[in-house]
Enzyme design. Sequence first.
Site, PDB file in Angstrom:
ATOM      1  N   ASP A  75      19.584  -7.692  29.238  1.00 18.48           N
ATOM      2  CA  ASP A  75      20.074  -6.468  28.604  1.00 18.48           C
ATOM      3  C   ASP A  75      20.034  -5.301  29.587  1.00 18.48           C
ATOM      4  O   ASP A  75      19.366  -5.350  30.622  1.00 18.48           O
ATOM      5  CB  ASP A  75      19.278  -6.132  27.346  1.00 18.48           C
TER       6      ASP A  75
ATOM      7  N   GLU B 295      14.603  -6.345  26.628  1.00 21.30           N
ATOM      8  CA  GLU B 295      13.506  -5.819  27.435  1.00 21.30           C
ATOM      9  C   GLU B 295      13.521  -4.298  27.454  1.00 21.30           C
ATOM     10  O   GLU B 295      12.460  -3.659  27.521  1.00 21.30           O
ATOM     11  CB  GLU B 295      13.598  -6.365  28.863  1.00 21.30           C
TER      12      GLU B 295
END
Length: 353
Positions: free
Chosen positions: A65, A121
Amino acid sequence: MTPIDTLAWLVDIPSPTGQEGRLCEALARRLGSTYPTDHIRCIGKSLVVGARTGRPLILLVGHIDTVPSQGQGPARVEGGRMFGLGTSDMKSGVAVMVHLLEEEVVRRGPFDVVGVFYDAEEGPDAGNGLEPVLQEMSWLSEAEFAVVLEPTDLELQLGCQGTANATVRFEGKTAHSARPWLGENAITKGGAWLAGLHERAPKEHVVAGLSFYEVFSVTQASAGLARNVIPGRFDLHLNYRFPPDVTTGEANERLAEIAAPADAIEVHEIVPGAPVPEGNPHLDRLARATSARITPKQAWTDVARLARYGIPAVNYGPGEVAQCHQATESVPIANLAPAYEALLAFLTDASAG
């Protein structure tokens, strides 16, 4: 594809936190052309590639991400750098992971090399996608070592800071601003404490010969009802970064101590740091393979989460720390080859198998 081509491919598949599904599926399709079907496992929007066959287990770990877009366009190369959202944090590391996993010499080498591509994350710790992966794939805890390819400027960064977040509150009494003596201004009540925090120097902790720094930072503040009302409450968000030799219990005590002049403190989370994996032979091999400068991780990364599962881990990646979350984020193209070649040598070192 070269690693540079792969990085552009990754950047051009948007994957801000919460929207990683398309990239996860694309990685599964690509690596599925190299690995058997039962060696490709999706857990939510995370992907685990590889299997346990009995050789020493080493993990390559990276989040897929990014932070939200700030208007960045497609990947582009200019002046020896690739620009685009996620280039440094951390799709350059993911690109290196992909190419290492595609290498037959790695798959047939002395180790079971498993890639963990995980989501979320960049969001709150409670939603981090690595946690359910480690819970569902419990055999990953058998790993002797893990390399997290977070941006490190090609440094070998050991350990990591713990982090805590809390609300510190000063309470006063509302009143008309024309007659402030009838109330108590909660903002100015907190002024002396803020001034002291502003002057507070970082405190050095030497852990395994590396200097980590304990720091307290106010990152948000909230107060006031109207321009003519004395504020009766002043809330400040306090972020605390603590060295890996400080326990969560000690961190809680230090938060209480530093907030003692306030009227209240509410601790929202305390996440421990990660120890330096001293004496681990894989760390010694990686240091030789990279010839990298060894530094402490003055931040929190998922090496701490891996450590909680008994997996010794370090940070090493091609991204640049200073580029993380920048609107003009980029990465030197020249950083990809050294990271790939060093990790290839590390993962195919027959003398260690």
